[in-house]
Design a protein around this motif. Structure first.
Motif, PDB file in Angstrom:
ATOM      1  N   ALA A 109       5.041  -4.421  -1.124  1.00  0.00           N
ATOM      2  CA  ALA A 109       5.826  -3.179  -1.144  1.00  0.00           C
ATOM      3  C   ALA A 109       5.196  -2.161  -2.092  1.00  0.00           C
ATOM      4  N   CYS A 112       2.406  -0.381  -0.320  1.00  0.00           N
ATOM      5  CA  CYS A 112       2.794   0.431   0.840  1.00  0.00           C
ATOM      6  C   CYS A 112       3.222   1.818   0.362  1.00  0.00           C
ATOM      7  N   GLY A 114       4.912   3.979   2.028  1.00  0.00           N
ATOM      8  CA  GLY A 114       6.282   4.256   2.444  1.00  0.00           C
ATOM      9  C   GLY A 114       6.493   5.684   2.890  1.00  0.00           C
ATOM     10  N   ARG A 117       2.849   8.019   7.338  1.00  0.00           N
ATOM     11  CA  ARG A 117       1.644   7.443   7.929  1.00  0.00           C
ATOM     12  C   ARG A 117       1.956   6.078   8.545  1.00  0.00           C
ATOM     13  N   ASP A 119      -0.020   3.482   8.525  1.00  0.00           N
ATOM     14  CA  ASP A 119      -0.620   2.388   7.756  1.00  0.00           C
ATOM     15  C   ASP A 119       0.467   1.667   6.962  1.00  0.00           C
ATOM     16  N   CYS A 120       0.493   0.345   7.104  1.00  0.00           N
ATOM     17  CA  CYS A 120       1.497  -0.421   6.363  1.00  0.00           C
ATOM     18  C   CYS A 120       0.914  -1.775   5.968  1.00  0.00           C
ATOM     19  N   ILE A 122       2.271  -4.153   4.489  1.00  0.00           N
ATOM     20  CA  ILE A 122       3.239  -5.230   4.712  1.00  0.00           C
ATOM     21  C   ILE A 122       3.060  -5.789   6.116  1.00  0.00           C
ATOM     22  N   LEU A 123       3.041  -4.888   7.117  1.00  0.00           N
ATOM     23  CA  LEU A 123       2.853  -5.332   8.501  1.00  0.00           C
ATOM     24  C   LEU A 123       1.474  -5.943   8.692  1.00  0.00           C
TER      25      LEU A 123
END
Length: 130
Positions: A109, A112, A114, A117, A119-120, A122-123
């Motif tokens: 987290a 990220c 947040g 965008r 882009d993550c 976490i995923l």
């Protein structure tokens, strides 16, 4: 006392009382002439014991053994202590596992943005790990 009264006296829902009866954790309640369950003081004490043991995270199988030991006035306490210590060790292991999960998610987290965008991290991490 009927199932509603037993539930109120013990804090165990009627549904759980029926479940405990069906799996043999408690003995089948006596029945009235109109076929309603009729719980004795012993049944209510057993349900209170079960509720407390479940609150401490013991499994149905463990509670079956604990109830047996509780009813046996000649039991050695070492078996109960051994069960409690094994349960504490299992809880400690689960706590450590959950702490590691929380640490990992906290780190992800933090990485990220947040924002808008796509882009993550976490995923990306979830997709990359088996």
């Amino acid at each position: 006392m009927n199932i509603g009264q037993a539930s109120a006296a013990t804090g165990v829902s009627a549904k759980m009382i029926r479940y405990y009866e069906s799996v043999g954790l408690i003995r089948p309640a006596a029945r009235t002439d109109s076929n309603y369950r009729d719980f004795s003081d012993r049944d209510v004490n057993d349900l209170r014991f079960i509720r407390r043991a479940r609150g401490l995270g013991f499994s149905v199988e463990e509670i079956t053994r604990l109830l047996s030991l509780w009813r046996d006035g000649e039991r050695p306490s070492r078996e109960v202590k051994s069960m409690a210590e094994a349960h504490v060790a299992a809880l400690d292991a689960r706590i450590a596992e959950m702490q590691a999960m929380a640490d990992t998610l906290r780190d992800l987290a933090r990485c990220c943005a947040g924002d808008e965008r796509p882009d993550c991290p976490i995923l990306a991490d979830l997709a990359a790990r088996p």
